[in-house]
Design an enzyme around this catalytic site. Structure first.
Site, PDB file in Angstrom:
ATOM      1  N   HIS A 204      74.587  75.188  73.269  1.00  0.00           N
ATOM      2  CA  HIS A 204      74.603  75.947  74.533  1.00  0.00           C
ATOM      3  C   HIS A 204      75.220  77.326  74.399  1.00  0.00           C
ATOM      4  O   HIS A 204      75.289  78.064  75.386  1.00  0.00           O
ATOM      5  CB  HIS A 204      75.382  75.181  75.611  1.00  0.00           C
ATOM      6  CG  HIS A 204      76.861  75.211  75.377  1.00  0.00           C
ATOM      7  ND1 HIS A 204      77.504  74.418  74.466  1.00  0.00           N
ATOM      8  CD2 HIS A 204      77.831  75.989  75.927  1.00  0.00           C
ATOM      9  CE1 HIS A 204      78.784  74.671  74.461  1.00  0.00           C
ATOM     10  NE2 HIS A 204      79.015  75.638  75.332  1.00  0.00           N
TER      11      HIS A 204
HETATM   12  C1  UD1 Z   1      80.412  78.169  79.968  1.00  0.00           C
HETATM   13  C2  UD1 Z   1      81.464  78.915  79.185  1.00  0.00           C
HETATM   14  C3  UD1 Z   1      81.476  78.430  77.747  1.00  0.00           C
HETATM   15  C4  UD1 Z   1      81.640  76.932  77.688  1.00  0.00           C
HETATM   16  C5  UD1 Z   1      80.595  76.255  78.561  1.00  0.00           C
HETATM   17  C6  UD1 Z   1      80.854  74.775  78.610  1.00  0.00           C
HETATM   18  C7  UD1 Z   1      81.947  81.249  79.802  1.00  0.00           C
HETATM   19  C8  UD1 Z   1      81.731  82.663  79.451  1.00  0.00           C
HETATM   20  N1  UD1 Z   1      81.188  80.344  79.153  1.00  0.00           N
HETATM   21  O1  UD1 Z   1      79.158  78.483  79.393  1.00  0.00           O
HETATM   22  O2  UD1 Z   1      82.553  79.024  77.055  1.00  0.00           O
HETATM   23  O3  UD1 Z   1      81.505  76.518  76.357  1.00  0.00           O
HETATM   24  O4  UD1 Z   1      80.660  76.774  79.888  1.00  0.00           O
HETATM   25  O5  UD1 Z   1      79.712  74.054  78.913  1.00  0.00           O
HETATM   26  O6  UD1 Z   1      82.780  80.955  80.622  1.00  0.00           O
HETATM   27  N2  UD1 Z   1      74.083  76.121  84.975  1.00  0.00           N
HETATM   28  C9  UD1 Z   1      73.579  75.125  85.773  1.00  0.00           C
HETATM   29  N3  UD1 Z   1      74.460  74.237  86.321  1.00  0.00           N
HETATM   30  C10 UD1 Z   1      75.790  74.304  86.115  1.00  0.00           C
HETATM   31  C11 UD1 Z   1      76.292  75.336  85.315  1.00  0.00           C
HETATM   32  C12 UD1 Z   1      75.427  76.239  84.741  1.00  0.00           C
HETATM   33  O7  UD1 Z   1      72.378  75.021  85.997  1.00  0.00           O
HETATM   34  O8  UD1 Z   1      76.533  73.461  86.638  1.00  0.00           O
HETATM   35  C13 UD1 Z   1      73.135  77.065  84.318  1.00  0.00           C
HETATM   36  C14 UD1 Z   1      72.878  78.339  85.119  1.00  0.00           C
HETATM   37  O9  UD1 Z   1      71.558  78.700  84.915  1.00  0.00           O
HETATM   38  C15 UD1 Z   1      73.786  79.342  84.429  1.00  0.00           C
HETATM   39  C16 UD1 Z   1      73.821  78.870  82.990  1.00  0.00           C
HETATM   40  O10 UD1 Z   1      73.695  77.451  83.060  1.00  0.00           O
HETATM   41  O11 UD1 Z   1      73.323  80.643  84.544  1.00  0.00           O
HETATM   42  C17 UD1 Z   1      75.084  79.236  82.249  1.00  0.00           C
HETATM   43  O12 UD1 Z   1      76.263  78.793  82.945  1.00  0.00           O
HETATM   44  P1  UD1 Z   1      77.663  79.556  82.741  1.00  0.00           P
HETATM   45  O13 UD1 Z   1      78.753  78.822  83.422  1.00  0.00           O
HETATM   46  O14 UD1 Z   1      77.516  80.996  83.018  1.00  0.00           O
HETATM   47  O15 UD1 Z   1      77.897  79.497  81.191  1.00  0.00           O
HETATM   48  P2  UD1 Z   1      77.820  78.262  80.208  1.00  0.00           P
HETATM   49  O16 UD1 Z   1      76.723  78.515  79.221  1.00  0.00           O
HETATM   50  O17 UD1 Z   1      77.825  76.998  80.967  1.00  0.00           O
HETATM   51  N1  UDP Z   2      79.822  66.368  76.622  1.00  0.00           N
HETATM   52  C1  UDP Z   2      79.420  65.403  77.544  1.00  0.00           C
HETATM   53  N2  UDP Z   2      78.076  65.162  77.704  1.00  0.00           N
HETATM   54  C2  UDP Z   2      77.131  65.822  76.986  1.00  0.00           C
HETATM   55  C3  UDP Z   2      77.554  66.810  76.052  1.00  0.00           C
HETATM   56  C4  UDP Z   2      78.905  67.067  75.902  1.00  0.00           C
HETATM   57  O1  UDP Z   2      80.257  64.778  78.191  1.00  0.00           O
HETATM   58  O2  UDP Z   2      75.943  65.546  77.172  1.00  0.00           O
HETATM   59  C5  UDP Z   2      81.262  66.634  76.475  1.00  0.00           C
HETATM   60  C6  UDP Z   2      81.799  66.487  75.070  1.00  0.00           C
HETATM   61  O3  UDP Z   2      82.212  65.168  74.825  1.00  0.00           O
HETATM   62  C7  UDP Z   2      82.968  67.462  75.055  1.00  0.00           C
HETATM   63  C8  UDP Z   2      82.559  68.512  76.063  1.00  0.00           C
HETATM   64  O4  UDP Z   2      81.467  67.981  76.801  1.00  0.00           O
HETATM   65  O5  UDP Z   2      84.142  66.840  75.534  1.00  0.00           O
HETATM   66  C9  UDP Z   2      82.153  69.777  75.365  1.00  0.00           C
HETATM   67  O6  UDP Z   2      81.679  70.682  76.316  1.00  0.00           O
HETATM   68  P1  UDP Z   2      80.725  71.889  75.974  1.00  0.00           P
HETATM   69  O7  UDP Z   2      80.062  71.647  74.673  1.00  0.00           O
HETATM   70  O8  UDP Z   2      79.891  72.116  77.169  1.00  0.00           O
HETATM   71  O9  UDP Z   2      81.725  73.127  75.888  1.00  0.00           O
HETATM   72  P2  UDP Z   2      82.658  73.734  74.736  1.00  0.00           P
HETATM   73  O10 UDP Z   2      83.518  72.653  74.199  1.00  0.00           O
HETATM   74  O11 UDP Z   2      81.760  74.345  73.722  1.00  0.00           O
HETATM   75  O12 UDP Z   2      83.420  74.784  75.451  1.00  0.00           O
END
Ligand code: UD1
Ligand code: UDP
Length: 359
Positions: A204
């Site tokens: 992601h």
């Molecule tokens: C964010 C964090 C990243 C973290 C990740 C965990 C920042 C800059 N990034 O990235 O560090 O690793 O969360 O998962 O803070 N969206 C949905 N539903 C949701 C959330 C997001 O559909 O509940 C979609 C939207 O299209 C959105 C995109 O995902 O534009 C990205 O979401 P965003 O929170 O901006 O960044 P993440 O990639 O989730």
């Molecule tokens: N995770 C989850 N379901 C999934 C994928 C990941 O519960 O389908 C959990 C995973 O066990 C870990 C956390 O999400 O605890 C990691 O989150 P993510 O990869 O979104 O963010 P990051 O750690 O890179 O910030």
């Protein structure tokens, strides 16, 4: 009073041991959810399955550009902190929620505790690296997971007196939930998988999935992995990635794309996988704690401890590199010692916070 700010999937999971400890000690605390993540399977699901109390506030900021999201959080958090006046605010990790929450608190002269402080990828092209550096430098209590993280902070001139090495709360979260997962979920049977005979994938990172070439490279790499090993590749997709895959129309031969799983299901899948391929931060740590090899589809990592002990390998994002790295990592036996502590980070953090009184 402790204010706990969180907003995304990993923050909910990694703050859960801290929240549990506040509950156990009957402390005066509140949860402020920014609403950065809001889809059921990225948010509510974790409150339900980890049995966490309702946030007192939810800012519902949703998605947007970095400035838009960070600005909305900053604005919303300030109002609430002004009203609640906690003695300390806790943030966890490196998201926009973290940097904005910490900045709002510090401008109000409220102490900030940064959980998982001191991580560095030394790559400023990652939005998370900017968030980490900024948050560490405005925090009063830096809860570093490892000695290596502490050394990163010292090198940047941060006072040793502010730093406390606690281990990572992800270890607490795993220990608190692994047995529950064994009892409550049966995801291997549900997906018709046999232990150690499937690959698990997550991806992601903005710099990977928002880049057409890199996303293609990842998908091609997974396809060749599936062909070479003739094993299922299970890929629960993050919503950001789902959007990009749909936009690109990438065909996904042999890869089983699924909804994101709950933490209990995901833990079970991780702990029985032959190999996990990921660009996630938390997943690099979890595989290391669970004794499962990990191939990280990136060119750098802020979790170098996992490379040093031999649980993780950086394989990049081109298909040949992914296949070659996976061939190496599948041969590893779990001989490493978890560098992230013994599962008492949440207790240590709350102990420190409980002693803080505002000026
Ligand atoms: C964010 C964090 C990243 C973290 C990740 C965990 C920042 C800059 N990034 O990235 O560090 O690793 O969360 O998962 O803070 N969206 C949905 N539903 C949701 C959330 C997001 O559909 O509940 C979609 C939207 O299209 C959105 C995109 O995902 O534009 C990205 O979401 P965003 O929170 O901006 O960044 P993440 O990639 O989730
Ligand atoms: N995770 C989850 N379901 C999934 C994928 C990941 O519960 O389908 C959990 C995973 O066990 C870990 C956390 O999400 O605890 C990691 O989150 P993510 O990869 O979104 O963010 P990051 O750690 O890179 O910030």
């Amino acid at each position: 009073m402790i204010g706990i700010i969180l907003g995304t999937r990993p923050e909910i999971i990694k703050m859960s041991p801290v929240i549990r400890e506040c509950e156990r000690r009957h402390l005066d605390y509140f949860i402020l959810h920014t609403g950065q993540h809001y889809s059921y399977e990225m948010d509510r699901l974790f409150f339900e399955e980890l049995d966490l109390p309702e946030p007192r506030y939810n800012l519902d900021v949703g998605s947007g550009s970095h400035a838009e999201q960070t600005g909305k959080i900053l604005f919303g958090v300030e109002k609430i902190l002004d009203q609640e006046a906690p003695d300390i605010v806790l943030v966890q990790g490196d998201t926009n929620t973290v940097v904005a929450g910490a900045l709002a608190a510090s401008k109000l002269q409220i102490r900030v505790g940064h959980v998982e402080a001191g991580l560095r990828s030394f790559n400023r092209r990652m939005p998370e690296e900017i968030n980490r550096v900024m948050t560490d430098h405005i925090s009063d209590y830096l809860f570093a997971p490892t000695e290596n993280a502490r050394e990163n902070l010292l090198r940047e001139g941060i006072d040793d007196k502010k730093i406390c090495v606690t281990g990572n709360t992800v270890v607490d979260a795993i220990y608190q939930n692994l047995d529950i997962a064994k009892r409550k979920v049966s995801i291997l049977q549900d997906l018709d998988l046999r232990p150690h005979e499937y690959f698990l994938v997550t991806a992601h990172r903005e710099e990977n999935v928002d880049n057409r070439d890199r996303l293609r490279g990842i998908i091609r790499g997974l396809e060749s992995l599936q062909k070479e090993f003739s094993m299922p590749v299970i890929f629960p997709v993050h919503p950001r990635t789902a959007k990009r895959i749909n936009e690109l129309g990438i065909d996904r031969d042999g890869i089983r794309v699924t909804r994101p799983f709950g933490f209990l299901e995901f833990l079970q899948l991780e702990s029985h996988a032959k190999l996990v391929l990921t660009d996630s931060g938390g997943v690099q740590e979890e595989t290391c704690v669970l004794g499962v090899p990990c191939a990280t589809m990136r060119y750098d990592t802020e979790r170098p401890e996992t490379l040093a002990i031999g649980s993780n390998i950086l394989v990049g994002t081109d298909s040949a590199g992914i296949l070659e790295g996976a061939r190496t990592a599948v041969t590893w036996k779990n001989h490493w010692k978890n560098p992230y502590g013994d599962g008492i980070a949440g207790k240590m953090i709350v102990l420190v916070c409980a002693a803080v009184r505002s000026n």
